[in-house]
Design an enzyme around this catalytic site. Structure first.
Site, PDB file in Angstrom:
ATOM      1  N   SER A 175     -29.721  43.772  33.374  1.00  0.00           N
ATOM      2  CA  SER A 175     -29.508  42.984  34.496  1.00  0.00           C
ATOM      3  C   SER A 175     -30.433  42.481  35.336  1.00  0.00           C
ATOM      4  O   SER A 175     -31.529  42.119  34.380  1.00  0.00           O
ATOM      5  CB  SER A 175     -29.479  44.789  34.657  1.00  0.00           C
ATOM      6  OG  SER A 175     -29.786  45.116  35.762  1.00  0.00           O
ATOM      7  N   TYR A 188     -32.665  53.651  33.519  1.00  0.00           N
ATOM      8  CA  TYR A 188     -32.308  52.912  33.166  1.00  0.00           C
ATOM      9  C   TYR A 188     -33.041  51.077  33.484  1.00  0.00           C
ATOM     10  O   TYR A 188     -32.861  50.254  32.523  1.00  0.00           O
ATOM     11  CB  TYR A 188     -31.091  52.564  34.433  1.00  0.00           C
ATOM     12  CG  TYR A 188     -30.037  51.411  34.540  1.00  0.00           C
ATOM     13  CD1 TYR A 188     -29.657  51.463  33.632  1.00  0.00           C
ATOM     14  CD2 TYR A 188     -30.351  50.307  35.651  1.00  0.00           C
ATOM     15  CE1 TYR A 188     -28.145  50.372  33.543  1.00  0.00           C
ATOM     16  CE2 TYR A 188     -29.207  49.470  35.565  1.00  0.00           C
ATOM     17  CZ  TYR A 188     -28.794  49.210  34.774  1.00  0.00           C
ATOM     18  OH  TYR A 188     -27.529  48.152  34.705  1.00  0.00           O
TER      19      TYR A 188
END
Length: 234
Positions: A175, A188
């Site tokens: 990501s 995250y």
């Protein structure tokens, strides 16, 4: 973070963004030869929705044979049906990628019943958006179990055959949060930084071992509306 630090972070982000656009422009004008994936056995985790489903469709359009994993039975069935309509051969496995033993068990069934995976796409991921102290312990554990540990378990399961043949491809779907941090996503971001690090370390190790026939790719998308986060903004 002081004003100087904020300016430095912004400059780094803008520099990376401009480099990415420049690289994209060069690739548009001087496109590299695309990898032929027809007939390859592609295993894709997190195939039941979002980016995983879109990726499965693209492989199906290119006549790859597909092995699709997801914990969501309904979503997995829908993805498989879409890919079959595109002419692909599809095998589905309901697998909870937060559980190592489920991964290893499913991997053994794939190798025994279907064949050697030549392209592994580690796409499964989970996200909880909250400040660190509000994020529950089990949510933090789940993000690390799925977003990075599952990459390690699947790679350990399918890499030996790739190394024997000195051929294969391992795709790490990380990501933009594996490069740039954002508030309310501490766990995250940490898990995605780990995924990027895993990709880099694995790439270096394969090179050191002389296994240059095994290719690696790291994909770092910005936030998308895949069902986990609605109306994402960057």
């Amino acid at each position: 973070m002081g004003a100087v630090g904020a300016v430095r972070e912004l400059a780094l982000f803008l520099g990376t963004l401009l480099y990415a656009y420049a690289e994209a422009a060069v690739r548009l004008l001087l496109p590299a030869r695309r990898k032929a994936v027809g007939g390859e056995l592609v295993l894709l985790t997190g195939a039941g929705r979002g980016l995983g489903r879109a990726t499965a469709r693209e492989f199906a359009r290119r006549q790859s044979r597909l092995v699709l994993w997801d914990v969501d039975t309904h979503g997995l069935k829908e993805t498989a049906e879409e890919c079959e309509r595109l002419g692909a051969t599809v095998h589905t496995f309901v697998v909870d990628c937060s559980k190592r033993e489920e991964i290893y068990h499913a991997a053994e069934k794939v190798k025994k019943d279907i064949g050697d995976v030549s392209i592994l796409v580690n796409n499964a991921g989970v996200i909880t958006a909250a400040d660190l102290l509000s994020t529950q312990d089990h949510q933090i554990e789940k993000m690390f179990e799925v977003n990075i540990l599952a990459h390690i378990w699947t790679t350990r399961a399918f890499l030996p055959t790739m190394m024997d043949n000195n051929q294969g491809h391992i795709v790490t779907v990380a990501s933009a949060a594996g490069h740039f941090v954002t508030s309310f996503m501490v766990a995250y971001c940490s898990s995605k930084f780990a995924a990027v690090g895993f990709h880099k370390a694995l790439t270096e190790e394969l090179s050191t071992l002389g296994k240059n026939g095994i290719k690696t790719t790291c994909v770092c998308p910005v936030f998308m509306n895949t069902g986990f986060v609605k109306n994402p903004r960057t």
